[in-house]
Design a protein around this motif. Structure first.
Motif, PDB file in Angstrom:
ATOM      1  N   ALA A   1       0.834  -1.207   0.000  1.00 16.71           N
ATOM      2  CA  ALA A   1       0.000   0.000   0.000  1.00 16.71           C
ATOM      3  C   ALA A   1       0.866   1.254   0.000  1.00 16.71           C
ATOM      4  N   ALA A   2       1.934   1.253   0.765  1.00 16.01           N
ATOM      5  CA  ALA A   2       2.830   2.420   0.807  1.00 16.01           C
ATOM      6  C   ALA A   2       3.491   2.631  -0.549  1.00 16.01           C
ATOM      7  N   ARG A   3       3.925   1.558  -1.186  1.00 15.02           N
ATOM      8  CA  ARG A   3       4.563   1.664  -2.504  1.00 15.02           C
ATOM      9  C   ARG A   3       3.579   2.106  -3.575  1.00 15.02           C
ATOM     10  N   ALA A   4       2.293   1.862  -3.353  1.00  9.52           N
ATOM     11  CA  ALA A   4       1.256   2.306  -4.288  1.00  9.52           C
ATOM     12  C   ALA A   4       0.782   3.727  -3.960  1.00  9.52           C
ATOM     13  N   ASP A   5       1.510   4.400  -3.072  1.00 12.09           N
ATOM     14  CA  ASP A   5       1.223   5.789  -2.689  1.00 12.09           C
ATOM     15  C   ASP A   5      -0.113   5.973  -1.979  1.00 12.09           C
TER      16      ASP A   5
END
Length: 167
Positions: free
Chosen positions: A60-64
């Motif tokens: 989720a963090a990498r998907a902003d």
């Protein structure tokens, strides 16, 4: 404990077209939008839930996704996996598939259950919390037909949100 040691963690990458690399084709849930997936298979044990929780938060963090959405997804995945581990058949794997699209992450977690396993607690307080953390929650159970095992699946959907502008 010996059964858990025999089942390694398996990670299956899925390409942007939605198909498992080297496996059967999968439908893309985002209608042509870039999509990628990862599937984890681990022992159905509380010991591995923190690892699955970290994978969900990292994706989720990498998907902003915003920090609040990342935290909600992390807690929802933790709760869903905990529910499934409690009802899993002895030695059964816990499978989690994370499908990441431009504005949404879908998590499908499932375990095999023995005939006569308790039903999913969809009326419980914990289930209501799960529904508050994820934007979409569904449960599916395929009943066990002796001597075969049944399968129980929880699907979570979380949308990327944007913070309201400060006025």
């Amino acid at each position: 404990m010996a059964a858990e040691a025999e089942l390694p963690c398996v990670v299956t990458p899925v390409d942007s077209g939605g198909s498992i690399v080297g496996g059967p084709a999968q439908a893309s849930p985002c209608d042509g939008q870039p999509v990628w997936s990862i599937e984890l298979q681990t022992p159905a044990s509380t010991v591995v839930i923190p690892v699955i929780r970290v994978v969900a938060a990292d994706l989720a963090a990498r998907a902003d996704f915003e920090v609040d959405s990342v935290d909600d997804l992390r807690m929802a995945v933790d709760d869903a996996c905990a529910i499934l581990v409690r009802i899993a058949a002895r030695g059964a794997p816990l499978r989690c598939r994370f499908t990441v699209g431009p504005d949404r992450i879908e998590v499908v977690a499932e375990v095999d259950v023995e005939h006569g396993a308790p039903p999913l607690p969809t009326g419980s307080f914990g289930w209501r919390v799960l529904e508050c953390l994820a934007d979409e929650v569904t449960a599916c159970a395929l009943p066990a037909q002796p001597p075969q095992r049944g399968r129980v699946q929880i699907t979570l959907g979380k949308h990327a949100t944007t913070a309201p502008p400060w006025d």
